[in-house]
Enzyme design. Structure first.
Site, PDB file in Angstrom:
ATOM      1  N   ARG A  35       0.816  -1.223   0.000  1.00 14.88           N
ATOM      2  CA  ARG A  35       0.000   0.000   0.000  1.00 14.88           C
ATOM      3  C   ARG A  35       0.841   1.261   0.000  1.00 14.88           C
ATOM      4  O   ARG A  35       0.323   2.351  -0.198  1.00 14.88           O
ATOM      5  CB  ARG A  35      -0.872   0.033   1.265  1.00 14.88           C
ATOM      6  CG  ARG A  35      -1.808  -1.104   1.379  1.00 14.88           C
ATOM      7  CD  ARG A  35      -2.683  -0.960   2.571  1.00 14.88           C
ATOM      8  NE  ARG A  35      -1.990  -1.219   3.833  1.00 14.88           N
ATOM      9  CZ  ARG A  35      -2.596  -1.312   5.003  1.00 14.88           C
ATOM     10  NH1 ARG A  35      -3.902  -1.141   5.058  1.00 14.88           N
ATOM     11  NH2 ARG A  35      -1.916  -1.572   6.099  1.00 14.88           N
ATOM     12  N   VAL A  61      -4.944  -5.026  -0.574  1.00 17.97           N
ATOM     13  CA  VAL A  61      -5.539  -6.333  -0.915  1.00 17.97           C
ATOM     14  C   VAL A  61      -7.016  -6.424  -0.512  1.00 17.97           C
ATOM     15  O   VAL A  61      -7.727  -7.305  -0.983  1.00 17.97           O
ATOM     16  CB  VAL A  61      -4.765  -7.541  -0.295  1.00 17.97           C
ATOM     17  CG1 VAL A  61      -3.369  -7.656  -0.874  1.00 17.97           C
ATOM     18  CG2 VAL A  61      -4.754  -7.492   1.219  1.00 17.97           C
ATOM     19  N   TYR A 153      -7.631 -13.157  15.303  1.00 14.06           N
ATOM     20  CA  TYR A 153      -6.407 -13.333  14.495  1.00 14.06           C
ATOM     21  C   TYR A 153      -6.150 -14.826  14.289  1.00 14.06           C
ATOM     22  O   TYR A 153      -5.874 -15.264  13.164  1.00 14.06           O
ATOM     23  CB  TYR A 153      -5.207 -12.656  15.177  1.00 14.06           C
ATOM     24  CG  TYR A 153      -3.914 -12.913  14.410  1.00 14.06           C
ATOM     25  CD1 TYR A 153      -3.723 -12.332  13.154  1.00 14.06           C
ATOM     26  CD2 TYR A 153      -2.920 -13.740  14.919  1.00 14.06           C
ATOM     27  CE1 TYR A 153      -2.558 -12.584  12.428  1.00 14.06           C
ATOM     28  CE2 TYR A 153      -1.769 -13.994  14.202  1.00 14.06           C
ATOM     29  CZ  TYR A 153      -1.591 -13.407  12.947  1.00 14.06           C
ATOM     30  OH  TYR A 153      -0.446 -13.658  12.231  1.00 14.06           O
ATOM     31  N   LYS A 157      -5.997 -17.139  10.702  1.00 15.11           N
ATOM     32  CA  LYS A 157      -4.877 -17.982  10.265  1.00 15.11           C
ATOM     33  C   LYS A 157      -5.303 -19.455  10.177  1.00 15.11           C
ATOM     34  O   LYS A 157      -4.740 -20.217   9.394  1.00 15.11           O
ATOM     35  CB  LYS A 157      -3.669 -17.777  11.187  1.00 15.11           C
ATOM     36  CG  LYS A 157      -3.042 -16.384  11.030  1.00 15.11           C
ATOM     37  CD  LYS A 157      -2.558 -16.135   9.600  1.00 15.11           C
ATOM     38  CE  LYS A 157      -1.915 -14.768   9.421  1.00 15.11           C
ATOM     39  NZ  LYS A 157      -1.366 -14.557   8.067  1.00 15.11           N
ATOM     40  N   LEU A 185       7.028 -16.699  16.526  1.00 15.21           N
ATOM     41  CA  LEU A 185       7.439 -15.307  16.784  1.00 15.21           C
ATOM     42  C   LEU A 185       8.486 -14.811  15.789  1.00 15.21           C
ATOM     43  O   LEU A 185       9.618 -15.297  15.793  1.00 15.21           O
ATOM     44  CB  LEU A 185       8.103 -15.231  18.157  1.00 15.21           C
ATOM     45  CG  LEU A 185       7.273 -15.233  19.432  1.00 15.21           C
ATOM     46  CD1 LEU A 185       8.204 -15.205  20.647  1.00 15.21           C
ATOM     47  CD2 LEU A 185       6.342 -14.022  19.460  1.00 15.21           C
ATOM     48  N   PHE A 190       5.065  -6.452  12.979  1.00 12.62           N
ATOM     49  CA  PHE A 190       3.821  -7.139  13.337  1.00 12.62           C
ATOM     50  C   PHE A 190       3.239  -6.673  14.681  1.00 12.62           C
ATOM     51  O   PHE A 190       2.057  -6.326  14.780  1.00 12.62           O
ATOM     52  CB  PHE A 190       4.101  -8.649  13.357  1.00 12.62           C
ATOM     53  CG  PHE A 190       2.950  -9.505  13.775  1.00 12.62           C
ATOM     54  CD1 PHE A 190       1.990  -9.902  12.850  1.00 12.62           C
ATOM     55  CD2 PHE A 190       2.824  -9.957  15.085  1.00 12.62           C
ATOM     56  CE1 PHE A 190       0.923 -10.712  13.224  1.00 12.62           C
ATOM     57  CE2 PHE A 190       1.765 -10.761  15.468  1.00 12.62           C
ATOM     58  CZ  PHE A 190       0.816 -11.143  14.540  1.00 12.62           C
TER      59      PHE A 190
HETATM   60  P1  NDP Z   1       4.722  -6.498   9.028  1.00 17.70           P
HETATM   61  O1  NDP Z   1       3.749  -5.628   9.726  1.00 17.70           O
HETATM   62  O2  NDP Z   1       6.160  -6.183   9.128  1.00 17.70           O
HETATM   63  O3  NDP Z   1       4.319  -6.613   7.478  1.00 17.70           O
HETATM   64  C1  NDP Z   1       2.992  -6.758   7.063  1.00 17.70           C
HETATM   65  C2  NDP Z   1       2.906  -6.385   5.596  1.00 17.70           C
HETATM   66  O4  NDP Z   1       1.553  -6.598   5.154  1.00 17.70           O
HETATM   67  C3  NDP Z   1       3.226  -4.908   5.369  1.00 17.70           C
HETATM   68  O5  NDP Z   1       3.922  -4.770   4.143  1.00 17.70           O
HETATM   69  C4  NDP Z   1       1.838  -4.295   5.300  1.00 17.70           C
HETATM   70  O6  NDP Z   1       1.789  -3.087   4.581  1.00 17.70           O
HETATM   71  C5  NDP Z   1       1.122  -5.390   4.519  1.00 17.70           C
HETATM   72  N1  NDP Z   1      -0.312  -5.208   4.586  1.00 17.70           N
HETATM   73  C6  NDP Z   1      -1.125  -5.159   5.674  1.00 17.70           C
HETATM   74  N2  NDP Z   1      -2.383  -4.925   5.308  1.00 17.70           N
HETATM   75  C7  NDP Z   1      -2.383  -4.808   3.953  1.00 17.70           C
HETATM   76  C8  NDP Z   1      -3.368  -4.553   2.993  1.00 17.70           C
HETATM   77  N3  NDP Z   1      -4.653  -4.368   3.344  1.00 17.70           N
HETATM   78  N4  NDP Z   1      -3.032  -4.495   1.675  1.00 17.70           N
HETATM   79  C9  NDP Z   1      -1.740  -4.689   1.318  1.00 17.70           C
HETATM   80  N5  NDP Z   1      -0.745  -4.916   2.170  1.00 17.70           N
HETATM   81  C10 NDP Z   1      -1.076  -4.974   3.485  1.00 17.70           C
HETATM   82  O7  NDP Z   1       4.427  -7.974   9.589  1.00 17.70           O
HETATM   83  P2  NDP Z   1       4.999  -9.410   9.156  1.00 17.70           P
HETATM   84  O8  NDP Z   1       6.005  -9.293   8.093  1.00 17.70           O
HETATM   85  O9  NDP Z   1       5.354 -10.097  10.386  1.00 17.70           O
HETATM   86  O10 NDP Z   1       3.659 -10.055   8.597  1.00 17.70           O
HETATM   87  C11 NDP Z   1       3.578 -10.693   7.329  1.00 17.70           C
HETATM   88  C12 NDP Z   1       2.660 -11.891   7.431  1.00 17.70           C
HETATM   89  O11 NDP Z   1       3.241 -12.840   8.314  1.00 17.70           O
HETATM   90  C13 NDP Z   1       1.261 -11.602   7.983  1.00 17.70           C
HETATM   91  O12 NDP Z   1       0.317 -12.336   7.225  1.00 17.70           O
HETATM   92  C14 NDP Z   1       1.329 -12.128   9.412  1.00 17.70           C
HETATM   93  O13 NDP Z   1       0.074 -12.509   9.887  1.00 17.70           O
HETATM   94  C15 NDP Z   1       2.252 -13.312   9.217  1.00 17.70           C
HETATM   95  N6  NDP Z   1       2.904 -13.800  10.419  1.00 17.70           N
HETATM   96  C16 NDP Z   1       3.708 -12.977  11.170  1.00 17.70           C
HETATM   97  C17 NDP Z   1       4.332 -13.472  12.298  1.00 17.70           C
HETATM   98  C18 NDP Z   1       5.151 -12.617  13.204  1.00 17.70           C
HETATM   99  O14 NDP Z   1       5.390 -13.023  14.370  1.00 17.70           O
HETATM  100  N7  NDP Z   1       5.649 -11.488  12.766  1.00 17.70           N
HETATM  101  C19 NDP Z   1       4.204 -14.894  12.657  1.00 17.70           C
HETATM  102  C20 NDP Z   1       3.322 -15.651  11.817  1.00 17.70           C
HETATM  103  C21 NDP Z   1       2.739 -15.118  10.715  1.00 17.70           C
HETATM  104  P3  NDP Z   1       1.541  -1.672   5.342  1.00 17.70           P
HETATM  105  O15 NDP Z   1       2.897  -1.279   5.826  1.00 17.70           O
HETATM  106  O16 NDP Z   1       0.984  -0.812   4.278  1.00 17.70           O
HETATM  107  O17 NDP Z   1       0.583  -1.936   6.467  1.00 17.70           O
HETATM  108  C1  8X3 Z   2       2.065 -14.350  14.476  1.00 17.42           C
HETATM  109  C2  8X3 Z   2       2.653 -15.199  15.536  1.00 17.42           C
HETATM  110  O1  8X3 Z   2       2.215 -16.271  17.789  1.00 17.42           O
HETATM  111  O2  8X3 Z   2       1.929 -13.876  17.617  1.00 17.42           O
HETATM  112  O3  8X3 Z   2       1.160 -15.054  13.693  1.00 17.42           O
HETATM  113  O4  8X3 Z   2       0.340 -15.326  16.633  1.00 17.42           O
HETATM  114  S1  8X3 Z   2       1.740 -15.150  16.959  1.00 17.42           S
END
Ligand code: NDP
Ligand code: 8X3
Length: 252
Positions: A35, A61, A153, A157, A185, A190
């Site tokens: 975005r 998205v 959340y 997932k 984690l 996030f």
């Molecule tokens: P970040 O917040 O660092 O990255 C999230 C990304 O998703 C950003 O680029 C964000 O863009 C984008 N995003 C969010 N909403 C939208 C949208 N509506 N349209 C387009 N892009 C969007 O977090 P992570 O890298 O950790 O997260 C990535 C994925 O990994 C997620 O699906 C998360 O649930 C999953 N995940 C993360 C974990 C963790 O512990 N970090 C563990 C398990 C899974 P913007 O900056 O514009 O918001």
């Molecule tokens: C992100 C990891 O354990 O915070 O999906 O849900 S947790």
């Protein structure tokens, strides 16, 4: 690995950005989407400096019309996507289910479930037509079992797991592969997002434990994408060493 075209959602931060870096480094052509146009352009410049071919698509998205228009706008030579990394997603809030915010719930459901489905619906038909392609969904251990206050959340997932399993069944008669990567984690933006910008609370999530990094997850994503064509990595759980599941984290 042959030169693949890889489209990554949410490539402006964390795991998505690390995947973009990794695929670019391995000689793939990457379509970075998100975005934040400024961030996308900066990432494109950085990757191009290192010799990669990069295209940016700026859209949310959750906005089906915007997403459709973005995918349709791809130049002919970028239209054949080999790998779709459905990564864009977020958690908002950590509250008992009976106290959660309706707005946060809707944003999570619209992004993590409906956004992922939109991208799948837009890109997979051409993979099926070409009898070639790979969808890599970024799920979570949160989808395996609920943890305290994770409710919605975790449910989103769990949906990613079910949608990955369902798609894998529906394309089993083709060469298209489906992978669900389930991290624990990972220190990215996030938790800052989850706690609506409260950085101190976010930092506490990773206190006393060495968390995973976006690069750790990108390694796994790349491994799945580069496995031989007859090998389908269906699901991978990736945890920090001192984490056993969503509720068991040993901090030292
Ligand atoms: P970040 O917040 O660092 O990255 C999230 C990304 O998703 C950003 O680029 C964000 O863009 C984008 N995003 C969010 N909403 C939208 C949208 N509506 N349209 C387009 N892009 C969007 O977090 P992570 O890298 O950790 O997260 C990535 C994925 O990994 C997620 O699906 C998360 O649930 C999953 N995940 C993360 C974990 C963790 O512990 N970090 C563990 C398990 C899974 P913007 O900056 O514009 O918001
Ligand atoms: C992100 C990891 O354990 O915070 O999906 O849900 S947790």
């Amino acid at each position: 690995m042959e030169k693949k075209t890889v489209l990554i959602t949410g490539a402006t931060s964390g795991i998505g950005e690390a995947c973009a870096q990794r695929f670019a480094k391995e000689g793939c052509r990457v379509i970075v989407t998100g975005r934040n146009q400024q961030r996308l352009v900066a990432l494109k410049e950085e990757l191009e400096k290192a010799g990669a071919e990069v295209l940016t698509l700026c859209f949310d998205v959750r906005d089906r019309a915007q997403a459709t228009q973005a995918v349709e706008s791809l130049p002919q030579e970028w239209k054949e996507i080999d790998v779709l990394v459905n990564n864009a997603g977020l958690a908002l809030g950590l509250e008992p289910e009976y106290k959660g915010s309706f707005e946060d719930w809707e944003t999570m459901i619209d992004t993590n479930i409906k956004g992922l489905l939109t991208m799948t619906r837009l890109i997979v038909p051409d993979m099926v037509r070409r009898d070639h392609g790979h969808v890599i969904n970024i799920g979570s251990i949160a989808g395996d079992a609920a943890y305290a206050n994770g409710n919605v959340y975790c449910a989103t997932k769990a949906a990613v797991k079910t949608l990955s399993d369902g798609l894998r069944i529906d394309v089993a008669d083709t060469a298209v592969r489906v992978t669900n990567v389930k991290p624990g984690l990972v220190e990215t933006n996030f938790s800052v997002t989850r706690f609506h910008g409260d950085r101190e609370r976010a930092d506490n999530v990773y206190k006393g434990i060495k968390p995973l990094t976006g690069d750790d997850i990108a390694d796994v994503v790349f491994y799945a994408a580069s496995a031989p064509a007859h090998v389908q990595i269906a699901e991978v759980t990736v945890l920090a060493t001192h984490q056993a599941n969503g509720s068991t984290i040993v901090r030292k």
